[in-house]
Design a protein around this motif. Structure first.
Motif, PDB file in Angstrom:
ATOM      1  N   VAL A 362       0.916  -1.226  -0.014  1.00 15.61           N
ATOM      2  CA  VAL A 362      -0.052  -0.096  -0.038  1.00 15.61           C
ATOM      3  C   VAL A 362       0.902   1.304  -0.096  1.00 15.61           C
ATOM      4  O   VAL A 362       2.326   1.489   0.244  1.00 15.61           O
ATOM      5  N   GLY A 363       0.021   2.349  -0.529  1.00 11.66           N
ATOM      6  CA  GLY A 363       0.792   3.645  -0.255  1.00 11.66           C
ATOM      7  C   GLY A 363       2.089   3.649  -1.193  1.00 11.66           C
ATOM      8  O   GLY A 363       2.215   3.045  -2.170  1.00 11.66           O
ATOM      9  N   GLN A 364       3.016   4.237  -0.460  1.00 14.78           N
ATOM     10  CA  GLN A 364       4.399   4.708  -1.172  1.00 14.78           C
ATOM     11  C   GLN A 364       4.947   3.388  -1.504  1.00 14.78           C
ATOM     12  O   GLN A 364       6.365   3.405  -2.319  1.00 14.78           O
ATOM     13  N   GLN A 366       3.971   0.771  -2.950  1.00 17.80           N
ATOM     14  CA  GLN A 366       3.337  -0.359  -4.139  1.00 17.80           C
ATOM     15  C   GLN A 366       4.301  -0.742  -5.014  1.00 17.80           C
ATOM     16  O   GLN A 366       4.370  -2.008  -5.485  1.00 17.80           O
ATOM     17  N   GLN A 367       4.800   0.359  -5.795  1.00 19.66           N
ATOM     18  CA  GLN A 367       5.745  -0.063  -6.914  1.00 19.66           C
ATOM     19  C   GLN A 367       6.786  -0.707  -6.417  1.00 19.66           C
ATOM     20  O   GLN A 367       6.977  -1.884  -7.034  1.00 19.66           O
ATOM     21  N   VAL A 382      -2.035  -3.953  -8.042  1.00 24.96           N
ATOM     22  CA  VAL A 382      -1.980  -2.616  -7.773  1.00 24.96           C
ATOM     23  C   VAL A 382      -3.296  -1.996  -7.946  1.00 24.96           C
ATOM     24  O   VAL A 382      -4.326  -2.335  -8.468  1.00 24.96           O
ATOM     25  N   ASP A 386      -5.295   0.853  -3.013  1.00 24.74           N
ATOM     26  CA  ASP A 386      -4.209   0.689  -2.232  1.00 24.74           C
ATOM     27  C   ASP A 386      -3.074   1.935  -2.163  1.00 24.74           C
ATOM     28  O   ASP A 386      -2.269   1.990  -1.438  1.00 24.74           O
ATOM     29  N   ASN A 387      -2.991   2.497  -3.466  1.00 22.94           N
ATOM     30  CA  ASN A 387      -2.078   3.739  -3.564  1.00 22.94           C
ATOM     31  C   ASN A 387      -2.744   4.646  -4.620  1.00 22.94           C
ATOM     32  O   ASN A 387      -3.061   4.179  -5.868  1.00 22.94           O
ATOM     33  N   TYR A 389      -1.091   7.397  -5.748  1.00 21.64           N
ATOM     34  CA  TYR A 389      -0.082   8.147  -6.395  1.00 21.64           C
ATOM     35  C   TYR A 389       0.464   7.640  -7.433  1.00 21.64           C
ATOM     36  O   TYR A 389       1.186   6.268  -7.401  1.00 21.64           O
ATOM     37  N   LYS A 392       6.050  10.441  -6.023  1.00 22.77           N
ATOM     38  CA  LYS A 392       5.598  11.220  -4.921  1.00 22.77           C
ATOM     39  C   LYS A 392       5.056  12.593  -5.251  1.00 22.77           C
ATOM     40  O   LYS A 392       5.703  13.302  -6.137  1.00 22.77           O
ATOM     41  N   SER A 399      -6.433   3.818 -11.855  1.00 25.11           N
ATOM     42  CA  SER A 399      -5.654   2.510 -11.917  1.00 25.11           C
ATOM     43  C   SER A 399      -5.043   1.931 -12.931  1.00 25.11           C
ATOM     44  O   SER A 399      -3.714   1.250 -12.900  1.00 25.11           O
ATOM     45  N   LEU A 402      -1.311   2.245 -13.350  1.00 32.10           N
ATOM     46  CA  LEU A 402      -0.362   1.660 -12.485  1.00 32.10           C
ATOM     47  C   LEU A 402      -0.446   0.138 -12.762  1.00 32.10           C
ATOM     48  O   LEU A 402       0.739  -0.593 -12.890  1.00 32.10           O
TER      49      LEU A 402
END
Ligand code: KMH
Ligand code: ZN
Length: 436
Positions: A362-364, A366-367, A382, A386-387, A389, A392, A399, A402
């Motif tokens: 999740v969040g930062q 994810q990738q 993805v 969950d994220n 962004y 940053k 989605s 992503l």
């Protein structure tokens, strides 16, 4: 085994076929105990043929023969033969109606009659196998080598190392339009986003739905409407959430199953979920597992902590979920297991050989963790749930971008995102699509 009057189910003291299958089940269980020191679980019959009638008073001999051994699967061939026949059944053919057979007359058959044949697959989870591997397959080295010596490959097919199943979590329960304008809410918006994700490489859509005011709902009617819209635009597997939103009752969460999805989430334990608590008691987990099965869906087991993996394995061992397991490791939820490489390696070590596993970070995270997971052989999820962004401070425009980025990364390391039908095969989903 003598077929008794209790076994006669139909007119003319005919014994039902299910009774013969029960004998096959017992024979399979004996074989598993001899092989594994465990009763195991019957997973599926690949074929069953009933070839001759069986009557109360007949003696049936049932045999099971091991024809294939996978890491956890044991394929067997079954045969049931009539070795003694009650005379009553054949008497009427050769005698006048008034001439009754002695009720106790019976013949030993010099040539037994085959009454049923079947092929089926049983499973003994690795953790329950109690014999050293070299005893099963003479000549093989001891240890947990992932070798399959099955005469026939055990179903379902395993993914080749290069295949990856991408899931898009496109709505979520907690996200708002205030956080991102790219969040799809209406049935059409969700379906369009699902189609874009399919185009980008997703095989599964993990689905939550919203009320008109944007709040999360588990309404069966709303799920049906959204799923219908998705199916009009793409062929993705729809995986409905039974997690819902924090604070919902289990009945409410289970309403998403009324639309009989192909797949549904099963959350395997309680966690702190940010500043909330996401409650999944063990009785509730079992209840949801049985409701998912009753709906004809396969579960994806969401694990947010190490103990949840144990819970998932125990659901399998108790037959509350059927193999193969689909484990999803959710990393980086505040209050639960962190997104760290050593954590991923440990979680991976708990995955049974027959299971599929994926990472939803999740969040930062994810990738980075999607990519780490794919390098380690995981499938990936993805999406905005969950994220939100892209990088940053920069929002992802839905989605689909992503998913496209995850698909491009997969290809760059030699893994190919599979289409939904291939994912159905790999996950052991059969049939529903034909009946749409
Ligand atoms: N919304 C979370 C509390 C699931 O979909 O099964 C639970 C969740 C998990 O999203
Ligand atoms: Zn969810």
């Amino acid at each position: 085994m003598r077929m008794s009057a209790h076994d006669a189910h139909y007119a003319g003291e005919l014994v039902d076929g299910a009774r013969i299958l029960a004998l096959f089940g017992d024979a399979a269980t004996e074989l598993l105990i001899r092989l594994d020191g465990d009763e195991g679980l019957f997973r599926a019959y690949e074929s069953v043929e009933f070839l001759a009638p069986v009557f109360a008073g007949d003696y049936i001999e049932a045999t099971a023969e091991l024809v294939g051994i996978g890491n956890t699967s044991r394929q067997m061939r079954f045969e049931a033969r009539k070795v003694i026949a009650t005379v009553r059944a054949s008497w009427a053919v050769d005698h006048e109606p008034a001439d009754h057979a002695p009720p106790s007359a019976a013949d030993v058959l010099s040539d037994p009659i085959v009454v049923a044949r079947a092929i089926g697959t049983c499973v003994v989870p690795k953790a329950l196998q109690r014999r050293p591997r070299e005893l099963y397959l003479p000549g093989l080295p001891a240890g947990p080598a992932p070798v399959t010596a099955a005469v026939t490959p055990p179903p379902p097919e395993s993914a080749s190392g290069s295949e990856v199943i991408l899931t898009a979590a496109i709505v979520g329960a907690e996200l708002t339009r205030a956080q991102t304008p790219h969040l799809p809410l209406t049935a059409n918006e969700v379906a369009d986003e699902a189609a874009r994700c399919r185009e980008a490489g997703a095989a599964i859509i993990h689905l939550h739905v919203r009320s008109d005011d944007g709040s999360n709902t588990q309404s069966a009617e709303r799920f049906s409407r959204v799923i219908e819209a998705i199916r009009s635009k793409c062929d993705c597997i729809v995986q409905t959430s039974t997690g819902g939103a924090v604070g919902m009752s289990i009945d409410e969460r289970a309403s998403s199953l009324a639309c009989r999805p192909e797949m549904a989430t099963l959350n395997c334990g309680t966690i702190n979920f940010g500043d909330d608590v996401f409650i999944n008691t063990r009785p509730d987990i079992r209840l949801l597992a049985s409701r998912i099965r009753a709906a004809g869906a396969i579960p994806e087991l969401e694990c947010y902590e190490v103990g949840h993996v144990e819970e998932a394995l125990s659901l399998l061992a108790q037959g509350l979920v059927s193999p193969p397991l689909h484990l999803q490791f959710v990393l980086g939820v505040k209050g639960a297991i962190p997104a760290r490489e050593d954590v991923v390696l440990f979680l991976r070590s708990l995955v049974p050989p027959s299971a599929t596993w994926g990472i939803a970070a999740v969040g930062q995270f994810q990738q980075r963790f999607t990519e780490l997971g794919m390098r380690l052989g995981a499938h990936a999820r993805v999406g905005l749930e969950d994220n939100i962004y892209w990088s940053k401070g920069v929002l992802a425009e839905g989605s689909a971008p992503l998913v496209a980025r995850a698909a491009a990364y997969a290809r760059s390391i030699g893994r190919e995102p599979v289409d939904p039908d291939r994912a159905r095969t790999l996950l052991g989903i059969r049939g529903p699509r034909e009946s749409w």
